[in-house]
Enzyme design. Structure first.
Site, PDB file in Angstrom:
ATOM      1  N   HIS A 128      -3.111   2.777  12.947  1.00 23.63           N
ATOM      2  CA  HIS A 128      -3.630   1.841  11.940  1.00 23.63           C
ATOM      3  C   HIS A 128      -5.153   1.703  12.104  1.00 23.63           C
ATOM      4  O   HIS A 128      -5.655   1.437  13.191  1.00 23.63           O
ATOM      5  CB  HIS A 128      -2.936   0.489  12.135  1.00 23.63           C
ATOM      6  CG  HIS A 128      -3.269  -0.514  11.084  1.00 23.63           C
ATOM      7  ND1 HIS A 128      -2.402  -0.849  10.063  1.00 23.63           N
ATOM      8  CD2 HIS A 128      -4.371  -1.260  10.896  1.00 23.63           C
ATOM      9  CE1 HIS A 128      -2.965  -1.755   9.298  1.00 23.63           C
ATOM     10  NE2 HIS A 128      -4.163  -2.025   9.781  1.00 23.63           N
TER      11      HIS A 128
ATOM     12  N   HIS B  93       3.289   6.484   2.680  1.00 25.19           N
ATOM     13  CA  HIS B  93       2.935   5.082   2.421  1.00 25.19           C
ATOM     14  C   HIS B  93       4.011   4.412   1.567  1.00 25.19           C
ATOM     15  O   HIS B  93       4.425   3.282   1.826  1.00 25.19           O
ATOM     16  CB  HIS B  93       1.610   4.996   1.669  1.00 25.19           C
ATOM     17  CG  HIS B  93       0.422   5.496   2.439  1.00 25.19           C
ATOM     18  ND1 HIS B  93      -0.468   6.384   1.914  1.00 25.19           N
ATOM     19  CD2 HIS B  93      -0.031   5.211   3.683  1.00 25.19           C
ATOM     20  CE1 HIS B  93      -1.423   6.640   2.791  1.00 25.19           C
ATOM     21  NE2 HIS B  93      -1.176   5.947   3.882  1.00 25.19           N
TER      22      HIS B  93
ATOM     23  N   HIS C 167       0.282   7.908  -0.569  1.00 22.47           N
ATOM     24  CA  HIS C 167       1.082   9.117  -0.525  1.00 22.47           C
ATOM     25  C   HIS C 167       2.541   8.733  -0.289  1.00 22.47           C
ATOM     26  O   HIS C 167       2.866   7.564  -0.149  1.00 22.47           O
ATOM     27  CB  HIS C 167       0.560  10.046   0.571  1.00 22.47           C
ATOM     28  CG  HIS C 167      -0.860  10.469   0.321  1.00 22.47           C
ATOM     29  ND1 HIS C 167      -1.219  11.178  -0.804  1.00 22.47           N
ATOM     30  CD2 HIS C 167      -2.005  10.262   1.010  1.00 22.47           C
ATOM     31  CE1 HIS C 167      -2.515  11.398  -0.792  1.00 22.47           C
ATOM     32  NE2 HIS C 167      -3.024  10.845   0.298  1.00 22.47           N
TER      33      HIS C 167
ATOM     34  N   GLY D 236       1.475   0.721  10.847  1.00 19.87           N
ATOM     35  CA  GLY D 236       2.107   2.014  11.101  1.00 19.87           C
ATOM     36  C   GLY D 236       1.412   2.771  12.207  1.00 19.87           C
ATOM     37  O   GLY D 236       0.845   2.180  13.138  1.00 19.87           O
ATOM     38  N   ARG D 237       1.422   4.077  12.064  1.00 20.72           N
ATOM     39  CA  ARG D 237       0.818   4.928  13.090  1.00 20.72           C
ATOM     40  C   ARG D 237      -0.706   4.945  12.933  1.00 20.72           C
ATOM     41  O   ARG D 237      -1.212   5.094  11.823  1.00 20.72           O
ATOM     42  CB  ARG D 237       1.362   6.347  12.929  1.00 20.72           C
ATOM     43  CG  ARG D 237       0.861   7.291  13.973  1.00 20.72           C
ATOM     44  CD  ARG D 237       1.232   8.720  13.638  1.00 20.72           C
ATOM     45  NE  ARG D 237       0.804   9.600  14.706  1.00 20.72           N
ATOM     46  CZ  ARG D 237      -0.435  10.075  14.812  1.00 20.72           C
ATOM     47  NH1 ARG D 237      -1.352   9.748  13.922  1.00 20.72           N
ATOM     48  NH2 ARG D 237      -0.744  10.865  15.824  1.00 20.72           N
TER      49      ARG D 237
ATOM     50  N   GLN E 151      -1.552  -2.644   3.993  1.00 21.80           N
ATOM     51  CA  GLN E 151      -2.969  -2.278   4.034  1.00 21.80           C
ATOM     52  C   GLN E 151      -3.100  -0.777   3.825  1.00 21.80           C
ATOM     53  O   GLN E 151      -2.347   0.011   4.387  1.00 21.80           O
ATOM     54  CB  GLN E 151      -3.510  -2.651   5.423  1.00 21.80           C
ATOM     55  CG  GLN E 151      -4.387  -1.631   6.118  1.00 21.80           C
ATOM     56  CD  GLN E 151      -5.815  -1.674   5.624  1.00 21.80           C
ATOM     57  OE1 GLN E 151      -6.282  -2.712   5.159  1.00 21.80           O
ATOM     58  NE2 GLN E 151      -6.519  -0.561   5.704  1.00 21.80           N
ATOM     59  N   THR E 152      -4.079  -0.372   3.033  1.00 18.65           N
ATOM     60  CA  THR E 152      -4.409   1.050   3.003  1.00 18.65           C
ATOM     61  C   THR E 152      -5.844   1.243   2.531  1.00 18.65           C
ATOM     62  O   THR E 152      -6.397   0.386   1.855  1.00 18.65           O
ATOM     63  CB  THR E 152      -3.439   1.857   2.110  1.00 18.65           C
ATOM     64  OG1 THR E 152      -3.783   3.238   2.188  1.00 18.65           O
ATOM     65  CG2 THR E 152      -3.475   1.427   0.656  1.00 18.65           C
TER      66      THR E 152
HETATM   67  P1  ADP Z   1      -5.635   2.866   7.501  1.00 18.15           P
HETATM   68  O1  ADP Z   1      -4.679   2.531   8.608  1.00 18.15           O
HETATM   69  O2  ADP Z   1      -6.995   3.185   8.039  1.00 18.15           O
HETATM   70  O3  ADP Z   1      -5.640   1.856   6.407  1.00 18.15           O
HETATM   71  P2  ADP Z   1      -3.968   4.579   5.833  1.00 18.15           P
HETATM   72  O4  ADP Z   1      -4.354   4.099   4.491  1.00 18.15           O
HETATM   73  O5  ADP Z   1      -3.622   6.021   5.920  1.00 18.15           O
HETATM   74  O6  ADP Z   1      -5.136   4.266   6.884  1.00 18.15           O
HETATM   75  O7  ADP Z   1      -2.718   3.792   6.409  1.00 18.15           O
HETATM   76  C1  ADP Z   1      -2.231   2.611   5.868  1.00 18.15           C
HETATM   77  C2  ADP Z   1      -1.094   2.100   6.737  1.00 18.15           C
HETATM   78  O8  ADP Z   1      -0.027   3.056   6.745  1.00 18.15           O
HETATM   79  C3  ADP Z   1      -1.439   1.886   8.194  1.00 18.15           C
HETATM   80  O9  ADP Z   1      -0.662   0.841   8.700  1.00 18.15           O
HETATM   81  C4  ADP Z   1      -1.016   3.204   8.853  1.00 18.15           C
HETATM   82  O10 ADP Z   1      -0.733   3.031  10.212  1.00 18.15           O
HETATM   83  C5  ADP Z   1       0.235   3.508   8.069  1.00 18.15           C
HETATM   84  N1  ADP Z   1       0.592   4.932   7.976  1.00 18.15           N
HETATM   85  C6  ADP Z   1      -0.053   5.877   7.254  1.00 18.15           C
HETATM   86  N2  ADP Z   1       0.599   7.050   7.308  1.00 18.15           N
HETATM   87  C7  ADP Z   1       1.688   6.838   8.086  1.00 18.15           C
HETATM   88  C8  ADP Z   1       2.793   7.655   8.536  1.00 18.15           C
HETATM   89  N3  ADP Z   1       2.899   8.925   8.170  1.00 18.15           N
HETATM   90  N4  ADP Z   1       3.719   7.087   9.320  1.00 18.15           N
HETATM   91  C9  ADP Z   1       3.645   5.792   9.690  1.00 18.15           C
HETATM   92  N5  ADP Z   1       2.640   4.980   9.314  1.00 18.15           N
HETATM   93  C10 ADP Z   1       1.682   5.483   8.521  1.00 18.15           C
END
Ligand code: ADP
Length: 682
Positions: A419, A331, A328, A416-417, A322-323
């Site tokens: 979320h 991801h 980046h 991830g972190r 999911q994003t």
């Molecule tokens: P969202 O969680 O709102 O979709 P993101 O697109 O940034 O926001 O994150 C996509 C996924 O990647 C989520 O599961 C998020 O927790 C995880 N994530 C993003 N950046 C990191 C990171 N640096 N370390 C660990 N998990 C990350």
């Protein structure tokens, strides 16, 4: 190294070399050459994958990371498929419970309603059906047959019409296609209260986020008199809801229960308390057609289409990502590690419905995702866009996302972190703890029916020139980070994001979408109070000077804009479109009602200079904004000559960096070949 024992009992090993593209991949099977070993001999063990055809696509296209293996090649390979045949056509694989260092710990698929088909294997080890069953056991499809659609269209003529909001359109689409299985309509009061209080439907199934249809009172009154309401999406009739229930929810209590806060800095709270209607309605829902989408059609799939597509590939293990952002490096790292450690295929499943305000536009993001596909091993990744309206509900949202991905056929889901976290509250504290989503999902791992792959925060370590989980950073090592604000600032200014943060493929797309200011839109609004003909003259001077400085300028004629000739909203829309395409517009105001009020909105497309009248020397009242949005009010004396107004405006445009730097006179003379200019005879 992560060890997995396959069904035949052979040991296979994944090479833990990251990222994927550093591995030599088998062009037929999409696995790394010699990536795992059986009896000491490198070999491929793969499932035959059928090429995609219109048939197995259900009419949709595919956008995958590379060529799909030919049927001949697929037939020629010994594979798991033949071993799986004993399970009567269902794909099975071994339960995965962990992985190697740095990799994810997997919350196992382990019993519960989503994993019917759990069985034991000769010799003791358990095998699990890994193509996820939909939540509740069956994939819902609310679309009616053609005959019924004709009847409905007739019946709908006497119903009131409701044009769905963006959120409601997304909800309707996922209800219609089964993305929200087992829901068959918007929640009724019992399910709503149960979902808010206990994260379950009244039937007991896990459902953490209410999906409701909010309407204003007069529409509810009309719908209850007529027995239903015709739902429209962007002017297209899409569904009929037969009204059975209507109630006034306590939306503040809903925010507190579901989002854990009533702080309006939370976009979900803002939407709930200030942008939603006071009544919720429910009843049987019949869908005539899906809300239309005109862009990126080959990467949009219903859950049913996605399931057939993946089954057609022979994908037996699929980890979904999911994003809501351009991808980046962090991801990329998560997706590569998860797929590699699980020996899984990857479903890039970005949300393109509603995300957090200020996020990068989905059209730009999808171009970024597509650009990144070739960096994954061929045939192992699939991009599909998810029309979800996020609530940014953090932990509850993570649970919901996992259910939605399970409905789309994924067997694993990355969390991830932080979320789906919306950032900080109005006191500057994060709305959710960084690992609260993982904790909540972990608590429900057994009944979720999809394996969850949690990750600690991945950070870039300068000394290693790579990403590692934050816990693995050694004393003395330096981590690099870029905050969301800094990302937005750099994009707004057309500045590069560093290569350790953004893959070059994504950076190139972002650069196109966020050009330097000198290539962005400009709009100059001239004031009513500036008397004719000086206003027209000032407009002509500004247009000429901007053109001289290299800008393409649209000078709007006042006769075109005269009240009644062109509706104001149309004019504002057209100005916005010119700005979106990087043009400059000079608009002699006064005759278009409300144009100055539209300035803030237009400022999202570039620089807006709203010229006003003051009884004093020209001065700036606002400094140029640091964000993309930039709206400035410039004051000029009522008697100012057109040339003076032109100078003040163009100077401001230049100092705000919306013009290319001025070419020094000597250089300009050389460029233009002016007589007397120094000549370059060399
Ligand atoms: P969202 O969680 O709102 O979709 P993101 O697109 O940034 O926001 O994150 C996509 C996924 O990647 C989520 O599961 C998020 O927790 C995880 N994530 C993003 N950046 C990191 C990171 N640096 N370390 C660990 N998990 C990350």
């Amino acid at each position: 190294m992560a060890d997995h024992e396959d069904l035949a009992g052979t040991r296979r090993r994944w090479c833990h070399q990251a990222p994927f593209r550093h591995v030599r991949w088998c062009s037929v099977h999409g696995f790394p050459h010699g990536a795992w070993r059986a009896s000491g001999t490198p070999r491929h063990v793969c499932a035959p994958r059928r090429p995609l055809s219109a048939k197995n696509l259900g009419g949709a296209g595919i956008d995958s990371g590379g060529p799909v293996p030919s049927p001949r090649a697929a037939r020629g390979c010994r594979g798991r498929a033949s071993r799986h045949a004993c399970t009567r056509g269902r794909w099975v694989s071994e339960e995965t419970s962990g992985s190697g260092p740095g990799g994810p710990t997997v919350c196992p698929i382990d019993g519960g309603p989503g994993t019917r088909g759990l069985t034991s294997r000769p010799g003791g080890g358990r095998i699990v059906l890994v193509v996820s069953l939909p939540h509740g056991g069956a994939l819902v499809d609310l679309r009616v047959e053609d005959g019924r659609a004709a009847e409905l269209a007739e019946a709908a003529r006497r119903l009131p019409v409701w044009e769905l909001s963006r959120r409601q359109r997304c909800d309707l689409e996922l209800l219609a296609t089964g993305g929200f299985s087992p829901l068959r309509t918007f929640l009724d009061q019992a399910d709503y209260e149960s979902a808010c209080a206990a994260m379950r439907l009244s039937t007991g199934e896990l459902w953490p986020v209410p999906v409701t249809l909010d309407l204003p009172e007069q529409v509810v009154a009309a719908a209850s008199a007529a027995g239903g309401v015709l739902l429209r999406a962007r002017g297209v009739d899409v569904a009929v809801l037969w009204l059975e229930a209507a109630w006034r929810p306590d939306r503040r209590a809903e925010a507190a229960a579901v989002l854990g806060t009533t702080d309006t800095a939370h976009p979900g709270v803002q939407d709930l308390l200030h942008e939603s209607h006071p009544w919720y309605v429910s009843g049987p829902l019949e869908v005539l057609r899906l809300p239309p989408h005109h862009g990126f059609r080959t990467v949009r799939h219903t859950p049913g289409e996605l399931r057939s597509l993946m089954a057609g590939h022979g994908w037996d293990r699929v980890v979904a990502f999911q994003t809501r952002n351009p991808m980046h490096r962090a991801h990329q790292e998560l997706t590569v590690r998860a797929a590699r450690d699980l020996d899984a295929n990857l479903l890039l499943h970005p949300v393109v419905g509603v995300t957090k305000p200020g996020d990068v536009d989905p059209h730009i993001r999808v171009r970024c995702y597509r650009a990144l596909l070739p960096t994954y091993p061929p045939g192992r990744v699939l991009l599909s866009l998810l029309p979800l309206a996020m609530r940014m509900a953090g932990p509850r949202e993570a649970l919901w996302h996992a259910i939605v991905r399970k409905n789309h056929g994924a067997t694993h889901f990355i969390v991830g972190r932080d979320h789906a976290g919306p950032g900080e509250d109005s006191a500057g504290r994060p709305f959710y703890e960084p690992y609260a989503a993982q904790a909540l999902v972990g608590m429900h791992a057994r009944e979720l029916g999809i394996g969850v792959v949690p990750f600690r925060q991945m950070v870039y370590v300068e000394e290693l020139q790579g990403y590692v989980p934050e816990d693995d950073v050694q004393p003395g090592q330096h981590c690099l980070r870029i905050s969301g604000t800094e990302q937005r600032r750099r994009l707004a200014h057309g500045e590069e994001l560093p290569a350790w943060f953004t893959p070059p493929e994504v950076a190139a797309e972002l650069r196109r979408a966020f050009p330097p200011r000198s290539e962005r839109g400009v709009c100059v609004l001239l004031p009513d109070a500036l008397p004719d003909p000086r206003r027209d003259q000032a407009a002509a001077v500004i247009a000429a000077r901007l053109r001289e400085a290299g800008r393409t300028v649209t000078l709007l004629s006042r006769s075109l804009l005269a009240e009644g000739e062109a509706p104001s909203h149309l004019v504002v829309h057209l100005i916005g479109e010119v700005m979106r395409n990087g043009g400059a517009v000079v608009c002699p105001g006064g005759v278009v009602h409300g144009l100055a009020h539209a300035a803030e909105r237009l400022a999202e497309r570039g620089l807006v200079v709203d010229v006003g009248i003051a009884g004093e020397e020209p001065r700036l009242t606002d400094a140029p904004s640091a964000t993309e949005s930039s709206c400035t009010r410039l004051l000029v004396p009522v008697g100012a000559a057109p040339e003076l107004v032109g100078d003040v405006v163009v100077d401001h445009v230049r100092t705000s960096a919306y013009l290319e730097p001025a070419v020094p006179a000597a250089l300009r003379a050389i460029r233009d070949g002016e007589p007397g200019a120094p000549r370059d005879d060399g």
